[in-house]
Design a protein around this motif. Structure first.
Motif, short mmCIF file in Angstrom:
data_model
loop_
_atom_site.label_atom_id
_atom_site.label_comp_id
_atom_site.label_asym_id
_atom_site.label_seq_id
_atom_site.Cartn_x
_atom_site.Cartn_y
_atom_site.Cartn_z
N TYR A 1 1.03 -1.32 0.08
CA TYR A 1 -0.07 -0.43 0.02
C TYR A 1 0.65 1.56 -0.04
CZ TYR A 1 -4.63 -1.74 1.47
OH TYR A 1 -6.07 -3.34 0.84
N LEU A 2 0.34 2.46 -0.80
CA LEU A 2 1.49 3.26 -0.84
C LEU A 2 0.30 4.88 -0.56
CD1 LEU A 2 3.03 5.61 -1.10
CD2 LEU A 2 2.22 5.80 -3.60
N VAL A 3 0.60 4.95 0.43
CA VAL A 3 -0.65 6.10 1.37
C VAL A 3 0.34 8.41 0.77
CG1 VAL A 3 -1.08 7.55 3.16
CG2 VAL A 3 -0.86 4.75 3.47
N LEU A 4 -0.77 8.37 0.03
CA LEU A 4 -0.85 9.78 -0.43
C LEU A 4 -0.31 10.79 0.08
CD1 LEU A 4 -1.79 9.97 -4.03
CD2 LEU A 4 0.13 8.93 -3.24
N GLY A 5 -0.05 11.45 1.73
CA GLY A 5 -0.15 11.75 2.70
C GLY A 5 0.09 13.74 1.89
N CYS A 6 -0.20 14.01 0.81
CA CYS A 6 -0.33 15.51 0.97
C CYS A 6 -1.34 15.82 0.09
CB CYS A 6 0.78 15.72 0.41
SG CYS A 6 1.12 17.92 -0.60
N PRO B 1 -2.20 13.33 -5.18
CA PRO B 1 -3.86 12.73 -6.10
C PRO B 1 -3.38 12.78 -7.18
CG PRO B 1 -4.92 12.93 -3.91
CD PRO B 1 -2.83 13.97 -3.91
N TYR B 2 -2.76 14.02 -7.82
CA TYR B 2 -3.27 14.50 -9.29
C TYR B 2 -1.80 14.13 -9.68
CZ TYR B 2 -6.47 18.07 -8.54
OH TYR B 2 -7.79 18.43 -8.62
N LEU B 3 -0.55 13.38 -8.83
CA LEU B 3 0.59 12.44 -9.31
C LEU B 3 0.15 10.92 -9.29
CD1 LEU B 3 3.24 13.78 -7.15
CD2 LEU B 3 2.46 14.61 -9.44
N ILE B 4 -1.79 10.65 -9.31
CA ILE B 4 -1.64 8.88 -9.47
C ILE B 4 -1.30 8.25 -10.95
CG2 ILE B 4 -3.88 7.60 -8.78
CD1 ILE B 4 -4.85 8.97 -6.45
N PRO B 5 -1.35 9.04 -11.91
CA PRO B 5 -1.18 8.64 -12.90
C PRO B 5 -0.02 7.88 -13.65
CG PRO B 5 -2.50 10.48 -13.24
CD PRO B 5 -2.43 10.04 -12.87
N GLN B 6 0.94 9.38 -12.74
CA GLN B 6 2.41 9.07 -12.61
C GLN B 6 3.21 7.88 -11.82
OE1 GLN B 6 3.77 10.65 -15.36
NE2 GLN B 6 5.08 12.24 -13.86
N ILE B 7 2.11 7.90 -10.75
CA ILE B 7 2.66 6.92 -10.43
C ILE B 7 2.45 5.46 -10.22
CG2 ILE B 7 2.10 6.09 -7.50
CD1 ILE B 7 2.30 8.62 -6.73
N LYS B 8 1.20 5.51 -11.31
CA LYS B 8 0.75 3.97 -11.76
C LYS B 8 1.58 2.66 -12.38
CE LYS B 8 -4.01 4.01 -10.43
NZ LYS B 8 -5.51 3.55 -10.60
N LYS B 9 2.32 4.28 -13.26
CA LYS B 9 3.39 4.03 -14.50
C LYS B 9 4.18 2.82 -13.18
CE LYS B 9 1.78 7.38 -17.79
NZ LYS B 9 2.70 8.52 -18.52
N ILE B 10 5.37 3.58 -12.44
CA ILE B 10 6.21 2.95 -11.51
C ILE B 10 5.76 2.09 -10.93
CG2 ILE B 10 7.91 4.36 -9.81
CD1 ILE B 10 7.09 6.71 -11.17
N LEU B 11 4.45 2.32 -10.47
CA LEU B 11 4.79 1.24 -9.19
C LEU B 11 3.92 -0.18 -9.76
CD1 LEU B 11 2.18 3.07 -6.36
CD2 LEU B 11 5.27 2.50 -6.04
N ILE C 1 -3.18 2.47 -4.49
CA ILE C 1 -3.06 3.82 -3.67
C ILE C 1 -4.28 4.43 -3.20
CG2 ILE C 1 -2.47 6.40 -4.32
CD1 ILE C 1 -1.26 4.44 -7.32
N ILE C 2 -3.64 4.86 -1.60
CA ILE C 2 -4.69 5.37 -0.73
C ILE C 2 -4.58 7.01 -0.77
CG2 ILE C 2 -5.96 5.01 1.21
CD1 ILE C 2 -5.37 2.58 1.50
N ASP C 3 -5.79 7.54 -0.97
CA ASP C 3 -5.21 9.13 -0.92
C ASP C 3 -7.09 9.66 0.01
OD1 ASP C 3 -7.69 10.49 -2.09
OD2 ASP C 3 -7.37 9.14 -3.85
N SER C 4 -6.67 10.68 0.46
CA SER C 4 -7.54 10.74 2.39
C SER C 4 -8.69 11.56 1.17
CB SER C 4 -6.42 11.68 2.97
OG SER C 4 -6.11 11.62 3.28
N GLY C 5 -9.36 11.83 0.11
CA GLY C 5 -10.17 12.30 -0.24
C GLY C 5 -12.18 12.16 -0.09
#
Length: 262
Positions: free
Chosen positions: A178-183, A187-197, A203-207
């Protein structure tokens, strides 16, 4: 109980619009006022005293605008200032913290990653939260430079790809699931992050959690709007104290963004 006053939302910049979107999707009839304090971004590099002062400045303006509830859509401001805000003001506050609980609860490898600002990871509130999950290995990473790139509109830049790769690779090697996004910017980086992970890492965010908490506070304490229907832009005001272009673009140019000094 009805209450047609707006919900106030503030962040160190444009990132908290990820929280605003979640609130607006769940509560489309509520008026909202959003403050992007981009002039002072990122908050994560500032002292606790500076973060508290900026949070109070933003709160004063939202109260002046008659907000019934204030969402601190910034992890760093929440973890460093929300206790002081609640002590000083009578308006209810909703904060945003890294979603460690669902990640730690569901992790099968008992190893989770947290990408956050220095201000969040160094805060007392964050450390108290992580202490509750001593059976889980938490791999922390400060996202140096990420907020500034987002604020500059460079989400898909080679520099962003390089930074994310350097931050996420050690987490992958540590076997996080699990990757927690703490900022709220991240979340605007999720498409970029998914290319790496790898695909198995969630991926979890708080929205969504913040939106549900907002709904609960409206129900229990301050009241919902009496509006029965909403149009896309009526009752939604965005203010920034920096270049409005980036904020307008992140909102897909669907809303009016006003530049204002605050």
């Amino acid at each position: 109980m009805t209450n047609d006053q707006p919900i106030g939302i503030f962040d160190s910049g444009i990132g908290g619009t990820s929280i605003w979107k979640a609130i607006h999707n769940l509560l489309p009839n509520e008026k909202t006022i959003y403050l992007a304090d981009s002039k002072n971004a990122p908050y994560g590099q500032k002292s606790k005293e500076e973060i508290i002062a900026l949070s109070m400045k933003n709160t004063d303006l939202l109260i002046e605008m008659n907000c019934k509830l204030i969402v601190v859509a910034c992890n760093t401001a929440t973890t460093n200032a929300i206790q002081e805000l609640r002590a000083k003001y009578t308006v209810p506050f909703i904060g945003i913290e890294p979603a460690i609980k669902p990640a730690a609860t569901h992790s099968k490898t008992q190893t989770i990653g947290i990408l956050a600002t220095k201000g969040t990871l160094n805060s007392e509130l964050f450390n108290k939260t992580t202490e509750m999950y001593h059976d889980t290995k938490i791999v922390e990473q400060v996202g140096h430079g990420l907020v500034q790139l987002i604020e500059n509109g460079d989400i898909n830049s080679p520099e962003m790809t390089e930074l994310l790769g350097s931050y996420l690779t050690p987490m992958i090697e540590a076997n996080i699931d699990y990757l927690v996004l703490g900022c709220s910017h991240y979340p605007y980086l999720i498409p970029q992050i998914k290319k790496i992970l790898p695909e198995h890492i969630q991926i979890i965010d708080s929205g969504e959690a913040v939106a549900k908490q907002t709904q609960n506070i409206l129900k229990d304490k301050v009241g919902f709007s009496s509006a029965q229907s909403s149009s896309r832009s009526v009752g939604t005001i965005f203010y920034t104290n920096s270049n409005p272009k980036v904020l307008a673009e992140i909102l897909e140019n669907k809303y009016t963004v006003e530049e204002r000094d605050f």
